[in-house]
Design a protein around this motif. Structure first.
Motif, PDB file in Angstrom:
ATOM      1  N   SER A  51      13.066 -37.099 -52.216  1.00 40.35           N
ATOM      2  CA  SER A  51      13.689 -36.272 -51.984  1.00 40.35           C
ATOM      3  C   SER A  51      15.126 -35.794 -53.014  1.00 40.35           C
ATOM      4  O   SER A  51      15.131 -34.474 -53.159  1.00 40.35           O
ATOM      5  CB  SER A  51      14.192 -36.369 -50.414  1.00 40.35           C
ATOM      6  OG  SER A  51      13.356 -36.395 -49.670  1.00 40.35           O
TER       7      SER A  51
ATOM      8  N   THR B 126      12.365 -38.265 -43.189  1.00 40.61           N
ATOM      9  CA  THR B 126      12.445 -36.441 -43.295  1.00 40.61           C
ATOM     10  C   THR B 126      10.883 -36.253 -42.287  1.00 40.61           C
ATOM     11  O   THR B 126      10.698 -35.394 -41.679  1.00 40.61           O
ATOM     12  CB  THR B 126      12.404 -35.960 -44.948  1.00 40.61           C
ATOM     13  OG1 THR B 126      11.154 -36.777 -45.228  1.00 40.61           O
ATOM     14  CG2 THR B 126      13.165 -36.731 -45.407  1.00 40.61           C
TER      15      THR B 126
ATOM     16  N   ASP C 145       7.348 -32.374 -51.040  1.00 44.96           N
ATOM     17  CA  ASP C 145       8.389 -33.062 -50.603  1.00 44.96           C
ATOM     18  C   ASP C 145       7.575 -34.103 -49.745  1.00 44.96           C
ATOM     19  O   ASP C 145       7.667 -33.248 -48.996  1.00 44.96           O
ATOM     20  CB  ASP C 145      10.009 -33.539 -50.857  1.00 44.96           C
ATOM     21  CG  ASP C 145      10.800 -34.544 -50.800  1.00 44.96           C
ATOM     22  OD1 ASP C 145      10.212 -35.298 -50.393  1.00 44.96           O
ATOM     23  OD2 ASP C 145      11.468 -34.397 -49.795  1.00 44.96           O
TER      24      ASP C 145
ATOM     25  N   ASP D  92       7.302 -40.116 -46.075  1.00 39.81           N
ATOM     26  CA  ASP D  92       6.291 -41.749 -47.010  1.00 39.81           C
ATOM     27  C   ASP D  92       5.584 -42.023 -46.540  1.00 39.81           C
ATOM     28  O   ASP D  92       4.853 -42.046 -45.630  1.00 39.81           O
ATOM     29  CB  ASP D  92       7.950 -42.625 -46.252  1.00 39.81           C
ATOM     30  CG  ASP D  92       9.116 -42.130 -46.808  1.00 39.81           C
ATOM     31  OD1 ASP D  92       9.900 -41.561 -47.783  1.00 39.81           O
ATOM     32  OD2 ASP D  92      10.509 -42.288 -45.273  1.00 39.81           O
TER      33      ASP D  92
END
Ligand SMILES: Nc1nc2c(ncn2[C@@H]2O[C@H](COP(=O)(O)OP(=O)(O)O)[C@@H](O)[C@H]2O)c(=O)[nH]1
Ligand SMILES: [Mg+2]
Length: 561
Positions: A80, A101, A151, A154
């Protein structure tokens, strides 16, 4: 991949360009492959190829002026931060504020309109799409026009949905920038579960060692060397490897330059799909092999099939009946007239099998096609012999084929097994057994038999008349003499003797002719039965072999870079 072409194919191509038309031709070849093997190979093995064809078709139809680049990595590696640094906007919440996120954010360089359909397909929600274009710095950013930066969540997220989302997106994007940090760059998960899987996508893979500022400057080359060694082990020899510092614009220069080159080349989408084709082709290689298979089973196997079919169809019983029927009919036509009548009372052997008898010689053939014969059903031994012969056909036809195919060939060989009995019966019923016409010699011999019998009857009558006249005391007949023998006696005895002699002489001829009639019928029946074998067993096998050949050619075309 052990063969040479495989190794060459896997060599790092770096700057090599992928031609869009060539890529489309390779995808068409994969499509042809799928058509050829449809229904023949297990569907589960074909899923990646189907997915590729579908995905590639869509990606190529969408904007090719855009390049979709994903930032992927473990939690806290700095995805990010890199995203924000490149976009120069506080878009994607950094770890400090939101540790996971979970949602993918996209930043588009250039007008959003052109990228929207692509982002719809990729599945980035409209509220997570941002535009990197402002009147102030438009010129600085022109080099990145066409970039769509993602983006990603994870990949090591504790939430399964995040990991699935990462996997899904990694299958769609044009290029992946793998972000690692000095602490976790050697983690097994990223290498074993991700980087290694991408070894066929080396030319759309970039690895960045982020947070380089956290290392003493002298350490950076050593860590990069170590990471390079790990990447080599992953099969990612030669991929671009950079160090970045997300919190310092100077630490972003290398990555920015790499992205600018990617955008300018407009090659990433094509290269990614080319790598996908490589992966799919490599996965299918085993299903298809390289040996050119024979066109079908060899002649002796086909002969074996035909023999077994003839046995199951009752050809021996029919030919035996043909031989008997020939004798029956020949004797009825040429025998001593008194014997003939008695012969005719006995049933015709062919009639017993419900095959065309003498009266059916001119029967409508269409009628005999539907008529079922009474040829005895195949015995268990004949049935198993037929099963073995069909198996042999399949085995011989599939001898050079890779493991995935013999099952399909066997299934094809047996596919019409249920229709075989009826087809064979119809064929037997519809075969002209060659007994339709009465040979001329039967009529000649029959005529002579009538003549000599007539002579004997005349002689007998004459003698009886002579005796009767004598018994009544009437004047005797004047019997002409032939040598020493009176003519009536000669007529009677000669007629009888000639009849017997002719019958005796005819018998071996009838036997010989009956054998010939049997041989002729056998030849005709065997030829007809072979045609049934061709239609019901060999043709389905050849169709599968044809599909195999097509699949093999198609896969070879798909492999060609
Ligand atoms: N020193 C330093 N810190 C960084 C760098 N990149 C990211 N960080 C920090 O690392 C933490 C995780 O970053 P984030 O971008 O959220 O990582 P993500 O989970 O991969 O998205 C944050 O506190 C960032 O400020 C870097 O290059 N240098
Ligand atoms: Mg993040």
């Amino acid at each position: 991949m052990t063969n040479i072409t495989g190794r060459v194919r896997e060599a790092f191509r770096g700057d090599q360009r992928v031609d869009a038309d060539a890529l489309i031709a390779r995808l068409d070849a994969v499509r042809r492959f799928l058509t050829a093997v449809d229904g023949l190979l297990p569907d589960a093995e074909l899923v990646p190829a189907h997915t590729l064809v579908e995905r590639a078709g869509t990606r190529l139809a969408l904007s090719r002026d855009h390049t979709v680049v994903a930032l992927a990595g473990a939690t806290g590696s700095g995805k990010s931060s890199l995203f924000n640094a490149l976009a120069q906007l506080e878009l994607s919440p950094v770890g400090v504020r939101r540790p996971t996120t979970g949602v993918t954010h996209a930043c588009v360089w250039g007008p959003l309109e052109g990228a929207n359909r692509l982002l719809d397909w990729i599945g980035v929600l409209p509220r997570h799409r941002f535009v990197r274009e402002s009147a102030l710095d438009a010129d600085d950013e022109t080099a990145l026009h066409g970039l769509i930066l993602l983006d990603l969540p994870d990949f090591d997220s504790v939430q399964r949905s995040h990991r699935l989302e990462v996997d899904r997106l990694l299958g769609l994007v044009d290029q992946v920038v793998w972000v690692v940090d000095p602490q976790k760059y050697a983690d097994r998960v990223i290498h074993d579960s991700y980087l290694r899987e991408f070894h066929r996508h080396r030319d759309v893979t970039v690895v960045v060692l982020n947070q380089a500022d956290r290392l003493p400057p002298a350490e950076v080359p050593r860590v990069l060397d170590d990471l390079r060694r790990l990447l080599d082990t992953d099969g990612l020899t030669g991929v671009p490897l950079l160090s970045t510092t997300a919190i310092d614009p100077a630490g972003m220069v290398g990555l920015r330059g790499a992205l600018e080159r990617t955008v300018a080349e407009r090659q990433a989408a094509l290269r990614r799909l080319a790598g996908d084709v490589d992966t799919v082709v490599a996965g299918l290689d085993e299903l298809v092999g390289s040996a050119r298979p024979a066109g079908g089973p060899d002649d002796s196997t086909v002969d074996g099939l035909n023999r077994a079919l003839a046995g199951a169809a009752g050809v021996p019983a029919v030919t035996e009946a043909v031989q008997q029927a020939y004798r029956h009919r020949a004797v009825a036509a040429t025998g001593w007239p008194l014997v003939r009548g008695w012969r005719r009372l006995r049933p015709d052997p062919l009639r017993r099998l419900h095959l065309p008898g003498p009266a059916d010689a001119g029967a409508d053939p269409a009628e005999s096609l539907v008529a079922a014969t009474s040829v005895p059903d195949p015995t268990a031994a004949q049935r198993s012999a037929l099963g073995l012969a069909i198996r042999a056909v399949a085995d011989r036809a599939a001898v050079d084929l890779p493991a995935a195919w013999p099952g399909a060939v066997t299934a094809a060989a047996r596919s019409r097994l249920g229709d075989l009995p009826d087809a064979l019966d119809r064929t037997i019923a519809g075969t002209d057994l060659g007994l339709g016409r009465r040979p001329l010699w039967w009529r000649v011999v029959g005529g002579v038999q009538w003549l000599v019998t007539l002579a004997a009857v005349v002689g007998l009558g004459w003698l009886v008349l002579g005796y009767a006249l004598r018994a009544l005391g009437l004047p005797a007949l004047d019997n002409p003499m032939v040598g020493q023998v009176p003519l009536p006696t000669l007529l009677l005895l000669g007629g009888l003797l000639a009849g017997l002699l002719l019958a005796a002489l005819t018998r071996p001829v009838v036997r010989w002719a009956a054998r010939r009639a049997r041989a002729r019928a056998e030849q005709r029946l065997t030829a007809k039965v072979a045609r049934v074998g061709e239609e019901y067993v060999l043709t389905p096998v050849r169709v599968v072999l044809g599909s195999y050949a097509q699949a093999r050619d198609a896969l070879r075309d798909a492999a060609r870079r």
